[in-house]
Design a protein around this motif. Structure first.
Motif, PDB file in Angstrom:
ATOM      1  N   THR A 322       0.842  -1.187   0.000  1.00 30.87           N
ATOM      2  CA  THR A 322       0.000   0.000   0.000  1.00 30.87           C
ATOM      3  C   THR A 322       0.880   1.241   0.000  1.00 30.87           C
ATOM      4  O   THR A 322       1.917   1.277   0.671  1.00 30.87           O
ATOM      5  CB  THR A 322      -0.949   0.022   1.209  1.00 30.87           C
ATOM      6  N   ARG A 323       0.467   2.245  -0.776  1.00 26.09           N
ATOM      7  CA  ARG A 323       1.169   3.532  -0.831  1.00 26.09           C
ATOM      8  C   ARG A 323       0.141   4.652  -0.721  1.00 26.09           C
ATOM      9  O   ARG A 323      -0.914   4.599  -1.359  1.00 26.09           O
ATOM     10  CB  ARG A 323       1.954   3.691  -2.139  1.00 26.09           C
ATOM     11  N   TYR A 324       0.486   5.658   0.062  1.00 28.87           N
ATOM     12  CA  TYR A 324      -0.390   6.810   0.211  1.00 28.87           C
ATOM     13  C   TYR A 324       0.438   8.080   0.063  1.00 28.87           C
ATOM     14  O   TYR A 324       1.551   8.185   0.600  1.00 28.87           O
ATOM     15  CB  TYR A 324      -1.083   6.809   1.580  1.00 28.87           C
ATOM     16  N   MET A 325      -0.125   9.066  -0.672  1.00 29.15           N
ATOM     17  CA  MET A 325       0.551  10.345  -0.881  1.00 29.15           C
ATOM     18  C   MET A 325      -0.431  11.480  -0.664  1.00 29.15           C
ATOM     19  O   MET A 325      -1.609  11.385  -1.033  1.00 29.15           O
ATOM     20  CB  MET A 325       1.137  10.450  -2.296  1.00 29.15           C
ATOM     21  N   TYR A 326       0.071  12.554  -0.051  1.00 27.58           N
ATOM     22  CA  TYR A 326      -0.671  13.808   0.043  1.00 27.58           C
ATOM     23  C   TYR A 326       0.258  14.900  -0.483  1.00 27.58           C
ATOM     24  O   TYR A 326       1.358  15.095   0.033  1.00 27.58           O
ATOM     25  CB  TYR A 326      -1.100  14.111   1.477  1.00 27.58           C
ATOM     26  N   ASN A 327      -0.206  15.651  -1.504  1.00 25.19           N
ATOM     27  CA  ASN A 327       0.700  16.464  -2.308  1.00 25.19           C
ATOM     28  C   ASN A 327       0.822  17.933  -1.904  1.00 25.19           C
ATOM     29  O   ASN A 327       1.502  18.684  -2.607  1.00 25.19           O
ATOM     30  CB  ASN A 327       0.253  16.415  -3.786  1.00 25.19           C
ATOM     31  N   ASN A 328       0.183  18.344  -0.804  1.00 25.84           N
ATOM     32  CA  ASN A 328       0.213  19.788  -0.541  1.00 25.84           C
ATOM     33  C   ASN A 328       0.215  20.082   0.961  1.00 25.84           C
ATOM     34  O   ASN A 328      -0.693  20.755   1.475  1.00 25.84           O
ATOM     35  CB  ASN A 328      -0.972  20.475  -1.228  1.00 25.84           C
ATOM     36  N   ILE A 329       1.232  19.617   1.657  1.00 30.29           N
ATOM     37  CA  ILE A 329       1.369  19.896   3.084  1.00 30.29           C
ATOM     38  C   ILE A 329       1.576  21.399   3.288  1.00 30.29           C
ATOM     39  O   ILE A 329       2.419  22.026   2.624  1.00 30.29           O
ATOM     40  CB  ILE A 329       2.549  19.108   3.678  1.00 30.29           C
ATOM     41  N   LEU A 330       0.791  21.993   4.200  1.00 25.86           N
ATOM     42  CA  LEU A 330       0.894  23.412   4.566  1.00 25.86           C
ATOM     43  C   LEU A 330       0.732  24.336   3.357  1.00 25.86           C
ATOM     44  O   LEU A 330       1.211  25.470   3.366  1.00 25.86           O
ATOM     45  CB  LEU A 330       2.228  23.704   5.271  1.00 25.86           C
ATOM     46  N   ASN A 331       0.066  23.837   2.312  1.00 24.42           N
ATOM     47  CA  ASN A 331      -0.157  24.614   1.085  1.00 24.42           C
ATOM     48  C   ASN A 331       1.155  25.104   0.465  1.00 24.42           C
ATOM     49  O   ASN A 331       1.211  26.158  -0.156  1.00 24.42           O
ATOM     50  CB  ASN A 331      -1.078  25.808   1.358  1.00 24.42           C
ATOM     51  N   ARG A 332       2.214  24.314   0.640  1.00 23.30           N
ATOM     52  CA  ARG A 332       3.520  24.666   0.088  1.00 23.30           C
ATOM     53  C   ARG A 332       3.968  23.703  -1.017  1.00 23.30           C
ATOM     54  O   ARG A 332       5.077  23.817  -1.524  1.00 23.30           O
ATOM     55  CB  ARG A 332       4.579  24.674   1.197  1.00 23.30           C
ATOM     56  N   GLY A 333       3.141  22.746  -1.344  1.00 22.68           N
ATOM     57  CA  GLY A 333       3.531  21.756  -2.337  1.00 22.68           C
ATOM     58  C   GLY A 333       4.449  20.688  -1.776  1.00 22.68           C
ATOM     59  O   GLY A 333       5.041  19.924  -2.540  1.00 22.68           O
ATOM     60  N   TRP A 334       4.588  20.627  -0.445  1.00 23.50           N
ATOM     61  CA  TRP A 334       5.365  19.548   0.159  1.00 23.50           C
ATOM     62  C   TRP A 334       4.569  18.249   0.007  1.00 23.50           C
ATOM     63  O   TRP A 334       3.343  18.228   0.162  1.00 23.50           O
ATOM     64  CB  TRP A 334       5.635  19.820   1.633  1.00 23.50           C
ATOM     65  N   VAL A 335       5.261  17.154  -0.269  1.00 25.28           N
ATOM     66  CA  VAL A 335       4.602  15.880  -0.550  1.00 25.28           C
ATOM     67  C   VAL A 335       4.917  14.883   0.562  1.00 25.28           C
ATOM     68  O   VAL A 335       6.081  14.544   0.797  1.00 25.28           O
ATOM     69  CB  VAL A 335       5.050  15.305  -1.910  1.00 25.28           C
ATOM     70  N   PHE A 336       3.862  14.434   1.233  1.00 27.53           N
ATOM     71  CA  PHE A 336       4.010  13.367   2.227  1.00 27.53           C
ATOM     72  C   PHE A 336       3.727  12.035   1.543  1.00 27.53           C
ATOM     73  O   PHE A 336       2.744  11.892   0.809  1.00 27.53           O
ATOM     74  CB  PHE A 336       3.031  13.569   3.380  1.00 27.53           C
ATOM     75  N   ASP A 337       4.603  11.052   1.778  1.00 25.29           N
ATOM     76  CA  ASP A 337       4.374   9.725   1.206  1.00 25.29           C
ATOM     77  C   ASP A 337       4.630   8.663   2.253  1.00 25.29           C
ATOM     78  O   ASP A 337       5.454   8.837   3.165  1.00 25.29           O
ATOM     79  CB  ASP A 337       5.275   9.496  -0.011  1.00 25.29           C
ATOM     80  N   SER A 338       3.918   7.563   2.135  1.00 34.30           N
ATOM     81  CA  SER A 338       4.098   6.436   3.050  1.00 34.30           C
ATOM     82  C   SER A 338       3.957   5.141   2.267  1.00 34.30           C
ATOM     83  O   SER A 338       3.262   5.080   1.249  1.00 34.30           O
ATOM     84  CB  SER A 338       3.079   6.477   4.183  1.00 34.30           C
ATOM     85  N   MET A 339       4.634   4.120   2.730  1.00 32.45           N
ATOM     86  CA  MET A 339       4.635   2.831   2.042  1.00 32.45           C
ATOM     87  C   MET A 339       4.665   1.698   3.064  1.00 32.45           C
ATOM     88  O   MET A 339       5.352   1.790   4.086  1.00 32.45           O
ATOM     89  CB  MET A 339       5.848   2.738   1.116  1.00 32.45           C
ATOM     90  N   LEU A 340       3.900   0.648   2.796  1.00 34.88           N
ATOM     91  CA  LEU A 340       3.910  -0.549   3.635  1.00 34.88           C
ATOM     92  C   LEU A 340       3.915  -1.766   2.734  1.00 34.88           C
ATOM     93  O   LEU A 340       3.012  -1.936   1.906  1.00 34.88           O
ATOM     94  CB  LEU A 340       2.684  -0.569   4.555  1.00 34.88           C
ATOM     95  N   ASN A 341       4.958  -2.612   2.865  1.00 35.14           N
ATOM     96  CA  ASN A 341       5.072  -3.852   2.110  1.00 35.14           C
ATOM     97  C   ASN A 341       5.079  -5.024   3.084  1.00 35.14           C
ATOM     98  O   ASN A 341       5.878  -5.052   4.038  1.00 35.14           O
ATOM     99  CB  ASN A 341       6.368  -3.903   1.296  1.00 35.14           C
ATOM    100  N   LEU A 342       4.223  -5.990   2.846  1.00 33.51           N
ATOM    101  CA  LEU A 342       4.152  -7.167   3.701  1.00 33.51           C
ATOM    102  C   LEU A 342       4.279  -8.420   2.839  1.00 33.51           C
ATOM    103  O   LEU A 342       3.505  -8.616   1.901  1.00 33.51           O
ATOM    104  CB  LEU A 342       2.819  -7.200   4.464  1.00 33.51           C
ATOM    105  N   SER A 343       5.278  -9.249   3.144  1.00 33.50           N
ATOM    106  CA  SER A 343       5.452 -10.528   2.460  1.00 33.50           C
ATOM    107  C   SER A 343       5.879 -11.566   3.477  1.00 33.50           C
ATOM    108  O   SER A 343       6.140 -11.250   4.641  1.00 33.50           O
ATOM    109  CB  SER A 343       6.493 -10.416   1.335  1.00 33.50           C
ATOM    110  N   THR A 344       5.961 -12.798   3.042  1.00 34.16           N
ATOM    111  CA  THR A 344       6.305 -13.872   3.974  1.00 34.16           C
ATOM    112  C   THR A 344       7.744 -13.792   4.458  1.00 34.16           C
ATOM    113  O   THR A 344       8.060 -14.257   5.544  1.00 34.16           O
ATOM    114  CB  THR A 344       6.068 -15.232   3.297  1.00 34.16           C
ATOM    115  N   LYS A 345       8.621 -13.183   3.670  1.00 33.90           N
ATOM    116  CA  LYS A 345      10.032 -13.129   4.033  1.00 33.90           C
ATOM    117  C   LYS A 345      10.501 -11.753   4.481  1.00 33.90           C
ATOM    118  O   LYS A 345      11.578 -11.636   5.071  1.00 33.90           O
ATOM    119  CB  LYS A 345      10.895 -13.586   2.850  1.00 33.90           C
ATOM    120  N   GLU A 346       9.718 -10.727   4.192  1.00 32.20           N
ATOM    121  CA  GLU A 346      10.180  -9.386   4.493  1.00 32.20           C
ATOM    122  C   GLU A 346       8.994  -8.462   4.735  1.00 32.20           C
ATOM    123  O   GLU A 346       7.963  -8.562   4.066  1.00 32.20           O
ATOM    124  CB  GLU A 346      11.037  -8.858   3.333  1.00 32.20           C
TER     125      GLU A 346
END
Length: 609
Positions: A322-346
């Motif tokens: 899953t990946r989530y992005m928000y492209n306009n933190i504080l109305n400055r165009g700062w981009v917040f991103d997050s990622m979560l990877n789940l597998s059997t080995k990692e």
């Protein structure tokens, strides 16, 4: 009762009518029989055409190759839906089609004959072509008029480019229509892309003398006025601050017009996360002063973006992402991103904050990540925080980063490490391929370097160097051969104090097939630890089978070890299948590890949800 009615003898007037009706019925039946015979004959002809036909071509080598590729009669011989009528019409038109095609190669007196034969083997067409003498370019006259004539430097550059690479039909070359058209286009494009935005072709002529078989080529380009850039306006920005685009504009008002500057700006803006589409256009004025204002039209994307994915590979097993992005933190165009990877080995988690690119083209990002893995008997927990500086220009990616790493790793036999490091990293990647989804020619080169100093939040000093390259060669119209080389070395006296990400293991898909994922390294009982040296290679041939499907054969060779004296190359060979999907290449391989005498199957599949 019906029988009795039909048994009656009709009156005289009715009898005449009945007779006429019977005769008409007979005529109709006869007509239907004729139509049926015609349909049967047409069906027989169609069946004959459905069996296909063969073309025997008698022509000089270069002419034969050209006709095989472009002549309808040759291209259609494998078709199963062509009718007899269409086939005969195509045969009848073939001499004219041959003459028209060969004129584009400079053969203006070509003659062609066809002969159709039928036997038990089907239908065959014998095509004999006498191309005649080929026309040679005797004289080339390219003139550029207008304001460019006062620009001696530009005229000199144009003449040099014309002689070196622009013009494809020099004097003494055989005439070629495609080369003639391409030369005109390239000459015009050279002038129009450099200051003279409204340049046009005002005269173009190819005069052919059939007695001497020589051609005189004449081209005249009117440059029009020299333009400079005007003001830059942006259309379509409503969600995001205009500054995120303005900061990337390096066009100077009053600066010389260059089309490449517009294309570079468009490409750079398109790479930003704020836009789904960008068009950068100049609008040259018709009157003096000759200024070309620039209009940037953008199509914005929503603030939020969520991607969900599920996939499977033999390296990691089932993977949820899953990946989530928000492209306009504080109305400055700062981009917040997050990622979560789940597998059997990692299992991986990461968050980041990216800042808009500046006029230099560089962007910056802060990030924090956690990784938990269990690979080849070694369990590792890694936490990291860092800052990176990155830039993508043309086909080249550059990334510099500094990150702090804290790692704990251990196996089931009492081996355990806990370490910290603060490495500085530099990565350079060049993508010189026609398409990322289905590369058939060109190459991809990746170079990396890292350094960490003991005492600077680092337990042990080390230097890491890594390089990887893949070269693609097209074979025929659809096949491809590729070769891969990979080398790496970490210089350190105590590898047990170097983070796993800065050491090497090999094996598995995209490495040495025929061996388990990351199973080649420093063996310690049932565990495989990462080592300080790496070298792998691969050669693969892919043959087009059906549409976007290919069959592949390959051979891999390589190993990872703690020292070069311990390095032992392992060989894997196998076969595979490839599908060029809309999201990229998906493959399945069956490989045999010659050294371990084991078979392994590799499969990778990704699907966006």
């Amino acid at each position: 009762m019906a029988s009795a009615v039909w048994a009656q003898t009709p009156p005289a007037n009715e009898k005449a009518a009945t007779t006429a009706t019977v005769e008409e019925s007979r005529r109709v039946d006869a007509h239907h029989e004729e139509e049926s015979d015609e349909r049967t004959e047409a069906e027989e002809r169609a069946a004959l055409a459905m069996s296909g036909y063969r073309v025997t071509l008698d022509a000089p080598g270069n002419v034969a190759d050209f006709l095989q590729r472009y002549l309808d009669l040759c291209r259609s011989q494998k078709r199963k839906d062509i009718s007899e009528e269409d086939f005969l019409l195509m045969v009848d038109q073939t001499p004219q089609n041959v003459q028209a095609l060969l004129k584009t190669l400079g053969y203006f007196e070509a003659q062609a004959e066809t002969q159709v034969t039928r036997n038990d083997d089907g239908v065959a067409v014998a095509l004999k072509v006498a191309p005649g003498a080929q026309v040679i370019v005797a004289k080339v006259d390219v003139r550029v008029t207008g304001a460019i004539e006062q620009d001696e430097e530009m005229m000199s550059q144009f003449r040099r480019a014309l002689d070196r690479w622009l013009w494809r039909l020099p004097e003494g070359a055989p005439f070629d229509q495609s080369a003639w058209d391409d030369s005109k286009r390239r000459a015009l494009d050279y002038v129009a892309s450099r200051r003279y935005a409204t340049a046009t072709i005002v005269g173009s002529k190819a005069e052919v003398d059939l007695k001497t078989h020589q051609a005189t080529l004449t081209l005249e380009i009117a440059s029009g006025p020299a333009y400079v850039f005007g003001d830059v306006s942006i259309v379509g920005m409503e969600r995001y601050p205009e500054k995120v685009a303005r900061d990337l504009i390096r066009l100077k008002t009053g600066g010389a017009y260059r089309r490449n500057d517009l294309l570079d700006l468009q490409s750079e803006l398109q790479s930003l996360p704020y836009f789904s589409g960008v068009v950068v256009e100049a609008q040259p004025s018709d009157d003096a002063p000759y200024v070309a204002p620039v209009v940037i039209t953008v199509q914005e994307v929503p603030y939020n973006k969520l991607d969900l994915g599920i996939g499977y590979s033999t390296n990691y097993g089932v993977r949820l992402q899953t990946r989530y992005m928000y492209n306009n933190i504080l109305n400055r165009g700062w981009v917040f991103d997050s990622m979560l990877n789940l597998s059997t080995k990692e299992q991986q988690a990461e968050v980041g904050l990216s800042f808009p690119k500046k006029r230099s083209g560089y962007g910056h990002r802060l990030y924090a990540a956690y990784n938990n893995s269990d690979l080849q008997g070694v369990r590792s927990q890694v936490g990291k925080v860092g800052v990176s500086r990155f830039k993508t220009e043309n086909d080249i990616e550059r990334l510099m980063s500094v990150e702090f790493i804290d790692e704990s790793r251990h196996d089931d036999f009492g081996n355990k490490d806990h370490l910290q490091a603060l490495p500085f990293n530099y990565r350079w990647i060049r993508h010189d391929v026609q398409t990322q989804r289905n590369p058939r020619s060109g190459n991809v080169i990746q170079l990396e370097g890292s350094v960490a100093l003991k005492g600077l939040l680092t337990d042990e000093s080390f230097i890491r160097l890594y390089g990887r390259g893949v070269q693609y060669w097209p074979v025929g119209d659809k096949d491809v051969t590729l070769a891969r080389l990979e080398f790496g070395q970490t210089f350190s006296n105590h590898p047990d104090k170097v983070p796993s990400d800065y050491l090497f293991r090999a094996g598995g898909s995209n490495s040495v097939r025929g061996y388990d994922y990351q199973s080649l390294g420093v063996a310690n009982r049932a565990a495989v630890w990462p080592g300080r040296v790496l070298a792998t290679s691969s050669v693969e041939y892919q043959h087009a089978v059906y549409k976007d499907w290919r069959a592949a054969v390959f051979a891999d060779y390589g190993d990872a070890a703690d020292r070069w004296v311990d390095w032992r190359g392992k060989t894997g060979v196998g076969v595979g299948a490839r599908w060029v999907s809309p999201v990229g290449m998906i493959g399945a391989d069956l490989a045999y590890g010659i050294n371990d005498q084991t078979w392994r199957f590799y499969f990778s599949l990704g699907m966006s949800l």
